[in-house]
Design a protein around this motif. Structure first.
Motif, PDB file in Angstrom:
ATOM      1  N   ALA A 514      43.212  20.966  36.304  1.00 57.18           N
ATOM      2  CA  ALA A 514      41.796  21.366  36.291  1.00 57.18           C
ATOM      3  C   ALA A 514      41.138  21.077  34.953  1.00 57.18           C
ATOM      4  O   ALA A 514      39.936  20.825  34.889  1.00 57.18           O
ATOM      5  CB  ALA A 514      41.685  22.851  36.634  1.00 57.18           C
ATOM      6  N   ASP A 515      41.929  21.119  33.859  1.00 52.96           N
ATOM      7  CA  ASP A 515      41.371  20.842  32.538  1.00 52.96           C
ATOM      8  C   ASP A 515      41.351  19.355  32.217  1.00 52.96           C
ATOM      9  O   ASP A 515      41.034  18.955  31.101  1.00 52.96           O
ATOM     10  CB  ASP A 515      42.162  21.584  31.463  1.00 52.96           C
ATOM     11  N   GLY A 516      41.714  18.512  33.192  1.00 51.59           N
ATOM     12  CA  GLY A 516      41.707  17.071  32.982  1.00 51.59           C
ATOM     13  C   GLY A 516      43.010  16.505  32.481  1.00 51.59           C
ATOM     14  O   GLY A 516      43.181  15.291  32.438  1.00 51.59           O
ATOM     15  N   SER A 517      43.978  17.351  32.102  1.00 52.54           N
ATOM     16  CA  SER A 517      45.255  16.870  31.588  1.00 52.54           C
ATOM     17  C   SER A 517      46.356  17.147  32.600  1.00 52.54           C
ATOM     18  O   SER A 517      46.225  18.001  33.474  1.00 52.54           O
ATOM     19  CB  SER A 517      45.577  17.532  30.251  1.00 52.54           C
ATOM     20  N   LEU A 518      47.449  16.426  32.436  1.00 54.95           N
ATOM     21  CA  LEU A 518      48.522  16.454  33.411  1.00 54.95           C
ATOM     22  C   LEU A 518      49.727  17.207  32.859  1.00 54.95           C
ATOM     23  O   LEU A 518      50.062  17.079  31.679  1.00 54.95           O
ATOM     24  CB  LEU A 518      48.929  15.008  33.748  1.00 54.95           C
ATOM     25  N   ARG A 519      50.393  17.965  33.743  1.00 55.12           N
ATOM     26  CA  ARG A 519      51.643  18.633  33.383  1.00 55.12           C
ATOM     27  C   ARG A 519      52.697  18.241  34.411  1.00 55.12           C
ATOM     28  O   ARG A 519      52.481  18.386  35.610  1.00 55.12           O
ATOM     29  CB  ARG A 519      51.478  20.157  33.349  1.00 55.12           C
ATOM     30  N   GLY A 520      53.830  17.735  33.920  1.00 51.03           N
ATOM     31  CA  GLY A 520      54.902  17.321  34.810  1.00 51.03           C
ATOM     32  C   GLY A 520      55.358  15.914  34.472  1.00 51.03           C
ATOM     33  O   GLY A 520      54.935  15.317  33.478  1.00 51.03           O
ATOM     34  N   THR A 521      56.232  15.366  35.315  1.00 46.37           N
ATOM     35  CA  THR A 521      56.763  14.005  35.115  1.00 46.37           C
ATOM     36  C   THR A 521      56.231  13.094  36.206  1.00 46.37           C
ATOM     37  O   THR A 521      56.262  13.450  37.393  1.00 46.37           O
ATOM     38  CB  THR A 521      58.296  14.009  35.132  1.00 46.37           C
ATOM     39  N   GLU A 559      61.063  19.454  48.254  1.00 42.61           N
ATOM     40  CA  GLU A 559      59.941  19.578  49.181  1.00 42.61           C
ATOM     41  C   GLU A 559      58.613  19.726  48.455  1.00 42.61           C
ATOM     42  O   GLU A 559      57.580  19.261  48.932  1.00 42.61           O
ATOM     43  CB  GLU A 559      60.182  20.770  50.105  1.00 42.61           C
ATOM     44  N   ASP A 560      58.623  20.376  47.272  1.00 42.60           N
ATOM     45  CA  ASP A 560      57.361  20.590  46.573  1.00 42.60           C
ATOM     46  C   ASP A 560      57.013  19.451  45.616  1.00 42.60           C
ATOM     47  O   ASP A 560      55.997  19.508  44.928  1.00 42.60           O
ATOM     48  CB  ASP A 560      57.389  21.919  45.811  1.00 42.60           C
ATOM     49  N   ASP A 561      57.840  18.389  45.542  1.00 43.44           N
ATOM     50  CA  ASP A 561      57.486  17.211  44.742  1.00 43.44           C
ATOM     51  C   ASP A 561      56.466  16.381  45.520  1.00 43.44           C
ATOM     52  O   ASP A 561      56.564  16.235  46.744  1.00 43.44           O
ATOM     53  CB  ASP A 561      58.720  16.363  44.445  1.00 43.44           C
ATOM     54  N   LEU A 562      55.513  15.823  44.810  1.00 37.53           N
ATOM     55  CA  LEU A 562      54.458  15.035  45.451  1.00 37.53           C
ATOM     56  C   LEU A 562      54.869  13.559  45.460  1.00 37.53           C
ATOM     57  O   LEU A 562      55.118  12.972  44.409  1.00 37.53           O
ATOM     58  CB  LEU A 562      53.138  15.200  44.694  1.00 37.53           C
ATOM     59  N   ILE A 563      54.959  12.970  46.656  1.00 36.50           N
ATOM     60  CA  ILE A 563      55.300  11.549  46.817  1.00 36.50           C
ATOM     61  C   ILE A 563      54.075  10.843  47.398  1.00 36.50           C
ATOM     62  O   ILE A 563      53.557  11.241  48.441  1.00 36.50           O
ATOM     63  CB  ILE A 563      56.502  11.347  47.750  1.00 36.50           C
ATOM     64  N   VAL A 573      55.529   9.326  42.178  1.00 33.46           N
ATOM     65  CA  VAL A 573      56.138  10.639  42.362  1.00 33.46           C
ATOM     66  C   VAL A 573      55.705  11.534  41.210  1.00 33.46           C
ATOM     67  O   VAL A 573      55.754  11.120  40.041  1.00 33.46           O
ATOM     68  CB  VAL A 573      57.675  10.536  42.407  1.00 33.46           C
ATOM     69  N   LEU A 574      55.265  12.750  41.527  1.00 41.23           N
ATOM     70  CA  LEU A 574      54.909  13.742  40.510  1.00 41.23           C
ATOM     71  C   LEU A 574      55.756  14.983  40.732  1.00 41.23           C
ATOM     72  O   LEU A 574      55.761  15.560  41.834  1.00 41.23           O
ATOM     73  CB  LEU A 574      53.424  14.099  40.607  1.00 41.23           C
ATOM     74  N   VAL A 575      56.513  15.378  39.700  1.00 39.03           N
ATOM     75  CA  VAL A 575      57.346  16.581  39.789  1.00 39.03           C
ATOM     76  C   VAL A 575      56.914  17.571  38.719  1.00 39.03           C
ATOM     77  O   VAL A 575      56.312  17.203  37.706  1.00 39.03           O
ATOM     78  CB  VAL A 575      58.842  16.237  39.634  1.00 39.03           C
ATOM     79  N   GLN A 576      57.242  18.819  38.940  1.00 39.12           N
ATOM     80  CA  GLN A 576      56.890  19.877  37.988  1.00 39.12           C
ATOM     81  C   GLN A 576      57.684  19.708  36.688  1.00 39.12           C
ATOM     82  O   GLN A 576      58.725  19.047  36.665  1.00 39.12           O
ATOM     83  CB  GLN A 576      57.183  21.244  38.599  1.00 39.12           C
ATOM     84  N   PRO A 577      57.203  20.275  35.568  1.00 38.20           N
ATOM     85  CA  PRO A 577      57.915  20.130  34.287  1.00 38.20           C
ATOM     86  C   PRO A 577      59.370  20.579  34.398  1.00 38.20           C
ATOM     87  O   PRO A 577      59.688  21.589  35.040  1.00 38.20           O
ATOM     88  CB  PRO A 577      57.125  21.042  33.346  1.00 38.20           C
ATOM     89  N   MET A 578      60.266  19.791  33.775  1.00 37.26           N
ATOM     90  CA  MET A 578      61.688  20.138  33.763  1.00 37.26           C
ATOM     91  C   MET A 578      62.340  19.516  32.540  1.00 37.26           C
ATOM     92  O   MET A 578      61.733  18.695  31.830  1.00 37.26           O
ATOM     93  CB  MET A 578      62.375  19.689  35.049  1.00 37.26           C
ATOM     94  N   ALA A 579      63.598  19.866  32.277  1.00 35.72           N
ATOM     95  CA  ALA A 579      64.306  19.415  31.080  1.00 35.72           C
ATOM     96  C   ALA A 579      64.486  17.906  31.102  1.00 35.72           C
ATOM     97  O   ALA A 579      64.559  17.282  32.169  1.00 35.72           O
ATOM     98  CB  ALA A 579      65.665  20.101  31.000  1.00 35.72           C
ATOM     99  N   ALA A 580      64.600  17.319  29.889  1.00 38.46           N
ATOM    100  CA  ALA A 580      64.683  15.865  29.756  1.00 38.46           C
ATOM    101  C   ALA A 580      65.874  15.289  30.500  1.00 38.46           C
ATOM    102  O   ALA A 580      65.775  14.217  31.124  1.00 38.46           O
ATOM    103  CB  ALA A 580      64.734  15.482  28.280  1.00 38.46           C
ATOM    104  N   SER A 616      57.056  12.129  30.841  1.00 37.04           N
ATOM    105  CA  SER A 616      56.734  13.544  31.041  1.00 37.04           C
ATOM    106  C   SER A 616      55.526  13.925  30.200  1.00 37.04           C
ATOM    107  O   SER A 616      55.357  13.435  29.073  1.00 37.04           O
ATOM    108  CB  SER A 616      57.934  14.415  30.661  1.00 37.04           C
ATOM    109  N   PHE A 617      54.691  14.796  30.750  1.00 41.26           N
ATOM    110  CA  PHE A 617      53.441  15.187  30.109  1.00 41.26           C
ATOM    111  C   PHE A 617      53.348  16.713  30.071  1.00 41.26           C
ATOM    112  O   PHE A 617      53.832  17.375  31.003  1.00 41.26           O
ATOM    113  CB  PHE A 617      52.267  14.582  30.888  1.00 41.26           C
ATOM    114  N   PRO A 618      52.727  17.279  28.987  1.00 44.18           N
ATOM    115  CA  PRO A 618      52.107  16.655  27.820  1.00 44.18           C
ATOM    116  C   PRO A 618      53.105  15.834  27.005  1.00 44.18           C
ATOM    117  O   PRO A 618      54.316  16.026  27.100  1.00 44.18           O
ATOM    118  CB  PRO A 618      51.591  17.841  27.006  1.00 44.18           C
ATOM    119  N   LEU A 619      52.582  14.950  26.152  1.00 39.69           N
ATOM    120  CA  LEU A 619      53.390  13.973  25.441  1.00 39.69           C
ATOM    121  C   LEU A 619      53.766  14.447  24.043  1.00 39.69           C
ATOM    122  O   LEU A 619      52.941  15.030  23.334  1.00 39.69           O
ATOM    123  CB  LEU A 619      52.628  12.650  25.304  1.00 39.69           C
TER     124      LEU A 619
END
Length: 697
Positions: A514-521, A559-563, A573-580, A616-619
């Motif tokens: 919503a703030d224009g920036s992306l969170r996730g990989t 299931e909750d990853d966006l393809i 593919v967009l996934v939620q933030p996770m470890a490197a 992964s974002f933020p960078l």
């Protein structure tokens, strides 16, 4: 231009002159020696006139511009607005189109348009259809608009009278087949070229019979029915040889060379192309000769004999320039450039390819220019110029994105029109649903107003009536919600794979960023050599590969990853933030899943691999916020880096230092240089026998 990317299109260019038969065929038999010039003479009875038209058409295959002038002289000899006048104008217009004289061809079409205004005109409907036929031919040539060409020729077919002579029926079927062939609508092309062949056999003229077989053989080649294509090309060679017609012999041997390429007979392919060039020279057909030279240059490029390829392309170029043939000039320039690049003359090669690309860009053929950029990237990659390859791939990507942005809805409708009539009906159904929803919304509003009016103004209304109305409102809401959900799913789903489309991704970004920036990989996945899969196995197999890639991605991800079907052979593919380490492991799993086993479709096994870019974002250490559009551009660059370094691998990007938007743009434009000077760290992942190895890039 190479076989891996553009050979089918280029080979279709090589076929264009035998397809002139599909556009300049006519009535009656050719002269005994079709190569001999024809002198003007008075036109006696109709049979002699028909023979004369047939002889002019035969001669026009080799020298269309010169022969069109002879046709103009014959037009002056016949009665205006007669059937003969109409036929000669049609033949003239098609010859001028083949000679790349579009303005003169349009004048022939306009003369046919005037037919219906004359009180003594014969064949009014046929003249109107012939004018559309000439314009369809013009639209299909030189990288023109094939959708417009198809619309014009379909309009022409609807205007064609029920009772039409064999000569005219052959013209229309063959031109329509040619346009379908260029548009890769092979089922229609085969059907129409079969019709043209049957009419040619009834007419009995040897050169028409031979060239109709060449046209049909090429359609079968495109459909990967190689044995049938070879049988037809052999028949074409035999008929043309028996007739001693050099033009038909050249075209038949050219087709044979193309089919032999598909059959893997390199020696036969080379010999056929050499014979085609020799016969074109004997016939004096410079246009045929230039195109066959372009074909054999491509053959030697594939074989790795770059000097010989260069020599043939250099012979083709001046002929193409003399004839004003932009398509052959483009192919010759590109092949000269690719030969130079392959011989490590990188800057010289790039200049020639840039000149070829400029031809497409000048005439607005952006998709063609993008394809040549992509092929340039492939050649630079093989030559070891990885930075140049990535830059070329970026240029390809940018142009294709501009094409999509220019008219995304039009592109979607075009795909539906060509490939999915069922989907077209579904769209109409969705429009009806929308109308029903609007009506339901009005009904719900009326019910609500009635309910609250009754509740406020009628205190003695029974409780049972109020409850009943409430139930109706709730039921209307449920129906409205369900219908809205159906509409939303259809509007945000790719019809082939069932995955989310770009529209769905943008909607998700509006919620998640919503703030224009992306969170996730973000992972961007490109199926390797997909154009080659389509060319070698057919579009139906290509579609099956895309469906299976989508299935394997679903099986690998949560299931909750966006393809997302991002476009063509690309998936996002967009996934939620996770470890490197989990980010890298997921890229490894996707590589392994895609190459696990060949895709089986239509009794064919197709090996599938992919190139992946991810970040992964933020960078970076400073957690720099990045808009999703900029994030996709960054992983797109990493994905092209994976392609340039050998494919079937993934490149991950990590920012090593804080950066602003301007520096991020600079990094995206030169990712490898940024890695060398420490601004970013690249992680290379390679798939190896079901597992993947990770290393620093």
């Amino acid at each position: 231009m190479t076989a891996t990317r553009r050979a089918p299109w280029r080979r279709r260019l090589g076929q264009a002159l035998w397809l002139v038969a599909a556009m300049v065929v006519g009535a009656g038999a050719a002269s005994a020696n079709p190569q001999a010039p024809l002198a003007a003479s008075a036109l006696p009875a109709t049979p002699a006139l028909r023979e004369r038209i047939g002889a002019l058409e035969s001669q026009g295959r080799a020298r269309p511009q010169d022969t069109a002038a002879l046709v103009a002289a014959e037009i002056d000899r016949v009665r205006p607005f007669s059937a003969a006048h109409r036929e000669l104008l049609t033949v003239q217009g098609l010859m001028l189109a083949d000679a790349a004289d579009g303005a003169a061809a349009e004048r022939s079409a306009q003369a046919l348009d005037a037919w219906g205004l004359h009180p003594r005109a014969e064949d009014r409907a046929l003249a109107a259809a012939a004018a559309l036929l000439i314009r369809a031919d013009l639209a299909a040539r030189g990288g023109g608009d094939l959708k417009q060409a198809d619309a014009l020729v379909r309009d022409a077919m609807t205007r064609l009278p029920a009772e039409v002579g064999l000569e005219d029926r052959y013209r229309f079927a063959a031109v329509h087949g040619y346009i379908k062939d260029r548009a890769a609508l092979l089922e229609d092309a085969v059907r129409l070229n079969h019709e043209a062949l049957a009419v040619a056999d009834r007419l009995g003229t040897p050169w028409r019979r031979a060239e109709a077989r060449s046209a049909l053989a090429y359609s079968y080649y495109g459909a990967r029915q190689l044995e049938r294509a070879w049988q037809l090309s052999e028949e074409a060679v035999a008929i043309a040889t028996e007739a001693g017609d050099w033009v038909a012999m050249g075209r038949a041997h050219n087709t044979a060379g193309i089919v032999l390429d598909g059959l893997g007979d390199q020696e036969g392919e080379r010999r056929s192309f050499e014979l085609a060039i020799a016969y074109a020279g004997r016939a004096g057909s410079k246009r045929d000769e230039a195109r066959y030279l372009a074909n054999i240059a491509d053959f030697y490029l594939k074989k790795g004999d770059f000097r010989t390829a260069l020599g043939h392309a250099q012979r083709a170029l001046p002929l193409a320039r003399e004839l004003g043939d932009p398509d052959t000039r483009l192919v010759a320039l590109a092949n000269i450039g690719f030969a130079h690049i392959s011989m490590q003359h990188l800057e010289t090669g790039k200049r020639f390819v840039a000149e070829a690309i400029a031809i497409d860009e000048d005439r607005g053929a952006i998709a063609g220019a993008a394809s040549t950029w992509q092929e340039l990237g492939s050649y630079l990659e093989k030559a070891g110029d990885l930075r140049g390859a990535v830059a070329a791939y970026h240029r390809h990507r940018k142009l294709m994105a501009s094409v999509l942005r220019a008219d995304e809805q039009k592109a979607i409708l075009a795909i539906q029109e060509q490939y999915d009539a069922e989907q077209r009906n579904r769209s109409l159904d969705l429009l009806q649903r929308e109308q029903q929803l609007k009506a339901e919304q009005l009904r719900r509003r009326d019910l609500e107003q009635l309910l609250w009016g009754l509740a406020a103004g009628v205190s003695l209304l029974s409780f049972a009536v109020i409850v009943g109305l409430l139930r109706r409102v709730r039921q209307a809401n449920r129906l409205l919600s369900a219908s809205n959900q159906v509409l939303r799913q259809h509007g945000e789903r790719d019809p082939l794979t069932g995955l989310a489309n770009r529209r769905a991704f943008q909607a998700a970004m509006a919620q998640r960023a919503a703030d224009g920036s992306l969170r996730g990989t973000v992972y961007l996945i490109d199926v390797d050599h997909f154009k080659q899969i389509n060319d070698h196995h057919g579009h139906a197999v290509g579609d099956a590969v895309l469906v299976e890639v989508a299935r394997r991605l679903r099986a690998t991800l949560r299931e909750d990853d966006l393809i997302v079907r991002w476009g063509g052979e690309e998936f996002l593919v967009l996934v939620q933030p996770m470890a490197a380490d989990r980010v890298d492991a997921l890229a490894c799993r996707m590589l392994a899943a895609l190459e696990d086993t060949p895709v089986v479709a239509q009794a064919q096994q197709v090996a599938v691999t992919a190139s992946i870019g991810f970040a992964s974002f933020p960078l970076g250490p400073a957690a720099m916020a990045v808009p999703w559009e900029r994030a996709v551009n960054l992983v797109d660059t990493a994905m092209y880096l994976a392609k340039a370094h050998g494919r079937n691998r993934a490149y991950g990007v990590r920012l090593q230092q804080a950066a602003n938007d301007e520096s991020l743009q600079a990094i995206t434009g030169a990712l490898e240089a940024a890695a060398e000077d420490g601004r970013v760290a690249l992680t290379l992942l390679r798939a190896q026998a079901g597992a993947s190895a990770v290393e620093a890039a």
